[in-house]
Design an enzyme around this catalytic site. Sequence first.
Site, PDB file in Angstrom:
ATOM      1  CB  CYS A   1      -0.365  -0.969 -11.631  1.00  0.00           C
ATOM      2  SG  CYS A   1      -0.401   0.222 -12.986  1.00  0.00           S
TER       3      CYS A   1
ATOM      4  CB  CYS B   1      -2.907  13.840 -10.089  1.00  0.00           C
ATOM      5  SG  CYS B   1      -2.281  12.583 -11.234  1.00  0.00           S
TER       6      CYS B   1
ATOM      7  CB  CYS C   1       1.087  12.656  -7.152  1.00  0.00           C
ATOM      8  SG  CYS C   1       0.666  12.958  -8.891  1.00  0.00           S
TER       9      CYS C   1
ATOM     10  CD  GLU D   1      -5.024  10.857  -9.248  1.00  0.00           C
ATOM     11  OE1 GLU D   1      -4.246  11.329  -8.403  1.00  0.00           O
ATOM     12  OE2 GLU D   1      -5.155   9.636  -9.412  1.00  0.00           O
TER      13      GLU D   1
ATOM     14  CG  HIS E   1      -0.940   8.993 -11.200  1.00  0.00           C
ATOM     15  ND1 HIS E   1      -0.422   9.889 -10.305  1.00  0.00           N
ATOM     16  CD2 HIS E   1       0.086   8.166 -11.536  1.00  0.00           C
ATOM     17  CE1 HIS E   1       0.864   9.618 -10.099  1.00  0.00           C
ATOM     18  NE2 HIS E   1       1.190   8.581 -10.845  1.00  0.00           N
TER      19      HIS E   1
ATOM     20  CE1 TYR F   1       2.505   8.382  -4.161  1.00  0.00           C
ATOM     21  CE2 TYR F   1       2.835  10.756  -4.018  1.00  0.00           C
ATOM     22  CZ  TYR F   1       3.212   9.523  -4.514  1.00  0.00           C
ATOM     23  OH  TYR F   1       4.284   9.419  -5.357  1.00  0.00           O
TER      24      TYR F   1
END
Length: 149
Positions: free
Chosen positions: A34, A109, A106, A80, A78, A127
Amino acid sequence: MDEGFIKYSSEKKQERYDKAYLKMALEWAKLSHCKRKQVGSLIVKEGMIISDGYNGTPTGFPNDCENPEGETWWYVLHAEANAIMKVARSTNNARNATLYLTLSPCKECSKLILQAGIKRLVYINEYKDTTGVDFLRDAGVDVLQIAEV
């Protein structure tokens, strides 16, 4: 020996391990393809790393996490979530484990973290939306941010 000293010594030892695992999560994040954000995670249980993950596309998809406009594809997993799914495929489980993350989770998650039985979360960066961390704290998960590793 003084109980206060033992507690202090134990806390200092835990802090050293927390920082070491976070440094490893930072290295793991570098494996992500990413461009916008590279996030790494480790799940540690009883002093052993039982799973790891980084953000990226599902198996079999091209490694590009962003579309030509620079927006993240909806199907990118993600870090996690990848770590939790990896441990779910194994004979182990994350019950009472610690999750180390380079970026706080988030809200989506956070539900996975709670449902996996993870009891402790340690992360570096926060975040933009703290709903997930607030949810985990409210659910009784021990949450700790260590901004400098």
